[in-house]
Design a protein around this motif. Structure first.
Motif, short mmCIF file in Angstrom:
data_model
loop_
_atom_site.label_atom_id
_atom_site.label_comp_id
_atom_site.label_asym_id
_atom_site.label_seq_id
_atom_site.Cartn_x
_atom_site.Cartn_y
_atom_site.Cartn_z
N ALA A 1 -4.13 0.84 -2.57
CA ALA A 1 -3.39 -0.38 -2.90
C ALA A 1 -2.36 -0.03 -3.98
O ALA A 1 -2.53 0.92 -4.74
CB ALA A 1 -4.35 -1.45 -3.41
N ASP A 2 -1.30 -0.81 -4.02
CA ASP A 2 -0.20 -0.54 -4.96
C ASP A 2 -0.66 -0.42 -6.40
O ASP A 2 -0.14 0.39 -7.16
CB ASP A 2 0.88 -1.62 -4.85
CG ASP A 2 1.66 -1.53 -3.54
OD1 ASP A 2 1.67 -0.45 -2.92
OD2 ASP A 2 2.27 -2.54 -3.15
N MET B 1 0.84 -1.18 0.00
CA MET B 1 0.00 0.00 0.00
C MET B 1 0.88 1.24 0.00
O MET B 1 2.01 1.21 0.48
CB MET B 1 -0.89 0.02 1.24
CG MET B 1 -1.96 -1.03 1.24
SD MET B 1 -2.92 -0.98 2.76
CE MET B 1 -1.65 -1.32 3.95
N ASN C 1 -5.01 -3.65 6.67
CA ASN C 1 -4.40 -3.43 5.36
C ASN C 1 -5.43 -3.11 4.27
O ASN C 1 -6.27 -2.25 4.49
CB ASN C 1 -3.46 -4.57 5.03
CG ASN C 1 -2.37 -4.66 6.10
OD1 ASN C 1 -1.94 -3.65 6.63
ND2 ASN C 1 -1.95 -5.86 6.43
N GLU C 2 -5.40 -3.79 3.12
CA GLU C 2 -6.31 -3.43 2.02
C GLU C 2 -7.79 -3.51 2.43
O GLU C 2 -8.60 -2.74 1.98
CB GLU C 2 -6.07 -4.31 0.79
CG GLU C 2 -4.94 -3.82 -0.10
CD GLU C 2 -3.59 -4.37 0.32
OE1 GLU C 2 -3.52 -5.14 1.31
OE2 GLU C 2 -2.60 -4.02 -0.34
#
Length: 112
Positions: free
Chosen positions: A66-67, A1, A108-109
């Motif tokens: 997110a990436d 992230m 996280n995500e």
């Protein structure tokens, strides 16, 4: 992230927010900030006296994505916030190690 911090001109905030919403960015934090870079500041006249305004009003957006959303988010901010004049702002991208949603404990995500 990644965390994307964008410093933009205040009058561009609504346009940027709408454009980010259209690409699926659901949340962001916004703060009114003051600062200067190459733009330096400017002189204003108040009741006949001239004075220097060193810090200019800006808006700071903070978005965690997110990436795989980073480049699209950056491109959207660039396209929407750019006026072509000095003082358009900056975008900073940093790594985010962990995110936790306080209400549910999701991480996280899932928490973004």
């Amino acid at each position: 992230m990644k965390k994307i911090e964008a410093i933009i001109k205040p009058f561009k905030l609504d346009d940027v927010r709408e454009a980010l919403s259209e690409i699926g960015i659901a949340g962001m934090t916004v703060a009114e900030v003051k600062g200067f870079g190459r733009q330096k500041g400017h002189t204003e006249l108040y009741r006949g006296a001239e004075y220097m305004v060193d810090f200019l009003p800006k808006v700071k957006l903070e978005i965690v994505v997110a990436d795989d959303q980073v480049e699209r988010c950056i491109d959207t901010i660039l396209e929407t916030a750019q006026t072509g004049k000095i003082g358009d702002g900056k975008i900073f991208v940093t790594n985010v190690e962990r995110v936790i949603r306080i209400r549910t404990g999701e991480e996280n995500e899932d928490a973004v």
